[in-house]
Every structure is written in structure tokens, then in C-alpha cells.
Design a protein around this motif. Structure first.
Motif, PDB file in Angstrom:
ATOM      1  N   ARG A   1      72.627 -18.552  16.383  1.00  0.00           N
ATOM      2  CA  ARG A   1      71.965 -19.495  15.475  1.00  0.00           C
ATOM      3  C   ARG A   1      70.652 -18.904  14.942  1.00  0.00           C
ATOM      4  NH1 ARG A   1      73.151 -25.176  15.333  1.00  0.00           N
ATOM      5  NH2 ARG A   1      75.261 -25.444  16.135  1.00  0.00           N
ATOM      6  N   PHE A   2      70.067 -17.963  15.695  1.00  0.00           N
ATOM      7  CA  PHE A   2      68.737 -17.450  15.376  1.00  0.00           C
ATOM      8  C   PHE A   2      68.765 -16.046  14.786  1.00  0.00           C
ATOM      9  CE2 PHE A   2      68.439 -20.653  18.661  1.00  0.00           C
ATOM     10  CZ  PHE A   2      67.540 -21.527  18.083  1.00  0.00           C
ATOM     11  N   ARG A   3      69.945 -15.445  14.689  1.00  0.00           N
ATOM     12  CA  ARG A   3      70.153 -14.194  13.975  1.00  0.00           C
ATOM     13  C   ARG A   3      69.218 -13.066  14.401  1.00  0.00           C
ATOM     14  NH1 ARG A   3      73.784 -15.316  10.388  1.00  0.00           N
ATOM     15  NH2 ARG A   3      73.396 -13.480   9.109  1.00  0.00           N
ATOM     16  N   PRO A   4      69.103 -12.814  15.718  1.00  0.00           N
ATOM     17  CA  PRO A   4      68.247 -11.714  16.150  1.00  0.00           C
ATOM     18  C   PRO A   4      68.934 -10.365  15.974  1.00  0.00           C
ATOM     19  CG  PRO A   4      69.363 -12.623  18.042  1.00  0.00           C
ATOM     20  CD  PRO A   4      69.745 -13.491  16.860  1.00  0.00           C
ATOM     21  N   ASN A   5      68.142  -9.302  15.929  1.00  0.00           N
ATOM     22  CA  ASN A   5      68.661  -7.946  16.078  1.00  0.00           C
ATOM     23  C   ASN A   5      68.665  -7.525  17.535  1.00  0.00           C
ATOM     24  OD1 ASN A   5      66.810  -7.603  13.233  1.00  0.00           O
ATOM     25  ND2 ASN A   5      68.961  -6.972  13.163  1.00  0.00           N
ATOM     26  N   LEU A   6      67.612  -7.907  18.246  1.00  0.00           N
ATOM     27  CA  LEU A   6      67.391  -7.448  19.620  1.00  0.00           C
ATOM     28  C   LEU A   6      67.250  -8.646  20.547  1.00  0.00           C
ATOM     29  CD1 LEU A   6      64.527  -4.926  18.720  1.00  0.00           C
ATOM     30  CD2 LEU A   6      66.955  -4.380  18.893  1.00  0.00           C
ATOM     31  N   VAL A   7      68.028  -8.658  21.622  1.00  0.00           N
ATOM     32  CA  VAL A   7      67.898  -9.689  22.650  1.00  0.00           C
ATOM     33  C   VAL A   7      67.460  -9.000  23.936  1.00  0.00           C
ATOM     34  CG1 VAL A   7      69.043 -11.517  23.956  1.00  0.00           C
ATOM     35  CG2 VAL A   7      69.696 -11.088  21.569  1.00  0.00           C
ATOM     36  N   VAL A   8      66.405  -9.525  24.534  1.00  0.00           N
ATOM     37  CA  VAL A   8      65.820  -8.930  25.742  1.00  0.00           C
ATOM     38  C   VAL A   8      66.043  -9.845  26.927  1.00  0.00           C
ATOM     39  CG1 VAL A   8      63.660  -8.188  26.825  1.00  0.00           C
ATOM     40  CG2 VAL A   8      64.110  -7.633  24.431  1.00  0.00           C
ATOM     41  N   ASP A   9      66.492  -9.275  28.020  1.00  0.00           N
ATOM     42  CA  ASP A   9      66.732 -10.023  29.254  1.00  0.00           C
ATOM     43  C   ASP A   9      65.761  -9.552  30.330  1.00  0.00           C
ATOM     44  OD1 ASP A   9      68.064 -11.891  30.842  1.00  0.00           O
ATOM     45  OD2 ASP A   9      70.016 -11.273  30.071  1.00  0.00           O
ATOM     46  N   GLY A  10      65.584 -10.405  31.349  1.00  0.00           N
ATOM     47  CA  GLY A  10      64.737 -10.030  32.474  1.00  0.00           C
ATOM     48  C   GLY A  10      63.279 -10.394  32.294  1.00  0.00           C
ATOM     49  N   VAL A  11      62.977 -11.313  31.361  1.00  0.00           N
ATOM     50  CA  VAL A  11      61.597 -11.765  31.150  1.00  0.00           C
ATOM     51  C   VAL A  11      61.591 -13.289  31.095  1.00  0.00           C
ATOM     52  CG1 VAL A  11      60.912  -9.689  29.909  1.00  0.00           C
ATOM     53  CG2 VAL A  11      61.785 -11.638  28.628  1.00  0.00           C
TER      54      VAL A  11
ATOM     55  N   PRO B   1      61.371  -5.966   9.350  1.00  0.00           N
ATOM     56  CA  PRO B   1      62.537  -5.118   9.622  1.00  0.00           C
ATOM     57  C   PRO B   1      63.439  -5.583  10.761  1.00  0.00           C
ATOM     58  CG  PRO B   1      60.614  -3.759   9.199  1.00  0.00           C
ATOM     59  CD  PRO B   1      60.119  -5.177   9.298  1.00  0.00           C
ATOM     60  N   LEU B   2      62.874  -6.169  11.838  1.00  0.00           N
ATOM     61  CA  LEU B   2      63.692  -6.585  12.968  1.00  0.00           C
ATOM     62  C   LEU B   2      63.197  -7.900  13.550  1.00  0.00           C
ATOM     63  CD1 LEU B   2      63.151  -3.173  13.561  1.00  0.00           C
ATOM     64  CD2 LEU B   2      65.161  -3.679  14.921  1.00  0.00           C
ATOM     65  N   LEU B   3      64.099  -8.555  14.286  1.00  0.00           N
ATOM     66  CA  LEU B   3      63.770  -9.789  14.995  1.00  0.00           C
ATOM     67  C   LEU B   3      64.210  -9.661  16.447  1.00  0.00           C
ATOM     68  CD1 LEU B   3      62.892 -12.788  15.103  1.00  0.00           C
ATOM     69  CD2 LEU B   3      65.207 -13.380  14.392  1.00  0.00           C
ATOM     70  N   LEU B   4      63.317 -10.018  17.362  1.00  0.00           N
ATOM     71  CA  LEU B   4      63.574  -9.955  18.804  1.00  0.00           C
ATOM     72  C   LEU B   4      63.421 -11.336  19.415  1.00  0.00           C
ATOM     73  CD1 LEU B   4      62.243  -7.396  21.387  1.00  0.00           C
ATOM     74  CD2 LEU B   4      61.728  -9.822  21.698  1.00  0.00           C
ATOM     75  N   ILE B   5      64.326 -11.676  20.347  1.00  0.00           N
ATOM     76  CA  ILE B   5      64.256 -12.936  21.086  1.00  0.00           C
ATOM     77  C   ILE B   5      64.597 -12.663  22.549  1.00  0.00           C
ATOM     78  CG2 ILE B   5      65.174 -15.279  21.321  1.00  0.00           C
ATOM     79  CD1 ILE B   5      65.915 -15.231  18.385  1.00  0.00           C
ATOM     80  N   SER B   6      63.913 -13.340  23.460  1.00  0.00           N
ATOM     81  CA  SER B   6      64.248 -13.226  24.878  1.00  0.00           C
ATOM     82  C   SER B   6      65.400 -14.167  25.219  1.00  0.00           C
ATOM     83  CB  SER B   6      63.037 -13.557  25.759  1.00  0.00           C
ATOM     84  OG  SER B   6      62.601 -14.889  25.538  1.00  0.00           O
ATOM     85  N   ARG B   7      66.278 -13.715  26.097  1.00  0.00           N
ATOM     86  CA  ARG B   7      67.401 -14.544  26.524  1.00  0.00           C
ATOM     87  C   ARG B   7      66.916 -15.842  27.164  1.00  0.00           C
ATOM     88  NH1 ARG B   7      72.326 -14.930  25.128  1.00  0.00           N
ATOM     89  NH2 ARG B   7      72.396 -12.654  25.085  1.00  0.00           N
TER      90      ARG B   7
ATOM     91  N   LEU C   1      72.550  -6.184  20.894  1.00  0.00           N
ATOM     92  CA  LEU C   1      72.128  -5.594  19.620  1.00  0.00           C
ATOM     93  C   LEU C   1      73.026  -6.146  18.523  1.00  0.00           C
ATOM     94  CD1 LEU C   1      71.667  -1.716  20.034  1.00  0.00           C
ATOM     95  CD2 LEU C   1      70.120  -3.230  18.787  1.00  0.00           C
ATOM     96  N   TYR C   2      72.425  -6.633  17.443  1.00  0.00           N
ATOM     97  CA  TYR C   2      73.209  -7.205  16.357  1.00  0.00           C
ATOM     98  C   TYR C   2      72.769  -6.637  15.010  1.00  0.00           C
ATOM     99  CZ  TYR C   2      74.449 -10.829  19.767  1.00  0.00           C
ATOM    100  OH  TYR C   2      74.896 -11.505  20.879  1.00  0.00           O
ATOM    101  N   LEU C   3      73.769  -6.391  14.159  1.00  0.00           N
ATOM    102  CA  LEU C   3      73.544  -6.038  12.763  1.00  0.00           C
ATOM    103  C   LEU C   3      74.111  -7.150  11.888  1.00  0.00           C
ATOM    104  CD1 LEU C   3      74.929  -2.362  12.688  1.00  0.00           C
ATOM    105  CD2 LEU C   3      72.572  -3.068  13.139  1.00  0.00           C
TER     106      LEU C   3
END
Length: 264
Positions: A171-181, A147-153, A6-8
């Protein structure tokens, strides 16, 4: 399938602040991109023009922010007066923001080596979304458009397998990073739930030259990476895409380790 990071970004374009949990508000994560640097005309400034901006760090607090940057003294910045306004622009949006004290402007101007001002978005400052993927009443912070940006690991892993020198997710400035996909699984999602919070997956994030700025050095990659490589396999009619923009459809807390559920 879970939330791994999680990033702000308390000020638009500055260094990330990694957190273990965050409250989701209609405009995005609380304290995310609620401040912005503008020029003397009120036009927004970002790491696209000023890579050094990515070296600025900000810690939100009950009274405002604490700013830090290489070679600069720490500076406490109080929340601006709620009655003061300064017209500013971010892309096509015109916003009546709250101007910070002159000391913050001077600090940023010295570090960035050009005139700069700091502005804030409090609860009384509104920026209405106008994107076709939004709904009436949707708002956004000083983020580019959503409002938010999500990227998969796995998407980053797939990119790094193609690069001579791997790059950081930052480099991509996400808020949410999702793993396991699988890599870019997020491209096929329409609605998701993280913890107890629902989100619309609005549209792919179109990438630009900002991805070539190394946030550890505050400088552009002389080889134009990773954008150069992304053009080779992530280009579409909408441009080069990497990650997905989200719009919250409920509030609540999200935490690292929360499960990610595909609703549609």
C-alpha cells in the motif's frame, strides 16, 4: 538490522516487481520509475486517479518492457527512439521524455478506459531535484519527489495492530524494507549505509489517498483505510507521514539480507 525486501516499480504507479538485488544509481534503483503514463496533454497519471493502474505489471529487459494486465495480451514495448521527445509534467517538473510506440499507448488506453500515453526516461532525459533537502546536481526519476523510499517492517506491524483488516506493505510502495528495528526508527536517521551504498535520509514521506488503493484489486478501500487510521497517530505539521525518502550518496548494489548501518 537488515534489508528484508526490495521493490521496483518499472512504470510509475504500476504493480511492484520484487527483486533480490538492484543497482543504485543517482536517480534511484535501476529500472525503477523510468517509465510513466501520461494523459493527452502530457500530464502524469497515477493510481490516485486511476486505481486500475496498479494492476499493470511490467518486466524490464534489454530491449524495453513486457506489459501485462488482467484481460490483456502481453505486449513487448521497445525503448523509444533517443532522438524523439515529448514534453510531460510530473508535479512541478517539466521533462522532455521519450514517447513509446503507438501500440503501447493503445494498450494502456484500452486497459485504463481513457486516453493514455507511455513515456520513458533514458540517460539523456534529466529531471533535476529542487527540494530543499537535495544538493546541486541531484536528480530523480519519475518518482514523486525523491529517488528512493524506505520503511521499517515494524512500522507496518504497528499500523496493522490498529486496523480491523491488515494491509500489505505494498500500500505504501517502498523500494527498501528494513527489518530488525523498532517501529518508525527510521524517523530518527540522517545517513545510513546499506551494503556498501550510502544514503541521505532526506525527509519523511507524506502520505495521500493512494494508500487507500488495494493493489491486489485495483480499487480504493471504501472505509478510507489505512489513511483514516494513520491520521489518528501519524499526523504532524507536515501531514500524515509513513516511511522516509532517501537520496543516494554513492553507487553500487544492494541485496536482500544486506546489513543496514546508521552513519548519523
Amino acid at each position: 538490522m537488515y534489508l528484508s525486501n526490495l521493490y521496483l516499480y518499472p512504470i510509475k504507479s504500476i504493480a511492484p516487481l520484487e527483486v533480490a538485488s538492484a543497482e543504485v544509481e543517482p536517480r534511484g534503483l535501476r529500472d525503477d520509475r523510468r517509465w510513466m503514463v501520461v494523459d493527452a496533454d502530457g500530464r502524469f497519471l497515477t493510481g490516485r486517479q486511476l486505481p486500475r493502474l496498479t494492476l499493470v505489471r511490467a518486466q524490464p529487459g534489454a530491449e524495453g518492457l513486457v506489459l501485462d494486465a488482467p484481460g490483456m495480451p502481453s505486449l513487448q514495448v521497445a525503448f523509444p527512439d533517443a532522438d524523439a521527445t515529448l514534453p510531460v509534467s510530473v508535479w512541478k517538473s517539466q521533462v522532455a521524455a521519450r514517447p513509446a510506440a503507438a501500440a503501447a499507448d493503445a494498450w494502456l488506453s484500452e486497459f485504463l478506459q481513457r486516453p493514455a500515453r507511455l513515456v520513458h526516461m533514458d540517460a539523456g532525459v534529466s529531471r533535476v531535484m529542487t527540494d530543499p533537502h537535495s544538493q546541486p546536481g541531484d536528480e530523480v526519476s519519475f518518482a514523486d519527489g525523491f529517488p528512493l523510499l524506505l520503511i521499517s517492517r515494524a512500522a507496518l506491524d504497528g499500523l496493522n495492530a490498529r486496523l480491523a483488516r491488515p494491509v500489505s506493505m505494498l500500500r505504501f510502495r517502498p523500494n527498501l524494507v528494513v527489518d530488525g528495528v523498532p517501529a518508525h526508527a527510521e524517523d530518527g536517521w540522517k545517513r545510513i549505509r546499506i551494503g556498501g551504498v550510502a544514503f541521505d535520509v532526506a525527509k519523511p514521506c507524506t502520505r495521500c489517498v493512494f494508500t487507500t488503493v488495494d493493489p491486489e484489486r485495483g480499487e480504493r478501500d471504501p472505509d478510507g483505510e489505512p489513511l483514516k487510521t494513520l491520521i489518528g497517530y501519524r499526523r504532524s505539521g507536515d501531514g500524515v507521514t509513513f516511511g522516509q525518502n532517501l537520496i543516494p550518496r554513492s553507487g553500487g548494489m544492494v541485496r536482500v539480507g544486506d546489513g543496514v548501518e546508521i552513519i548519523a
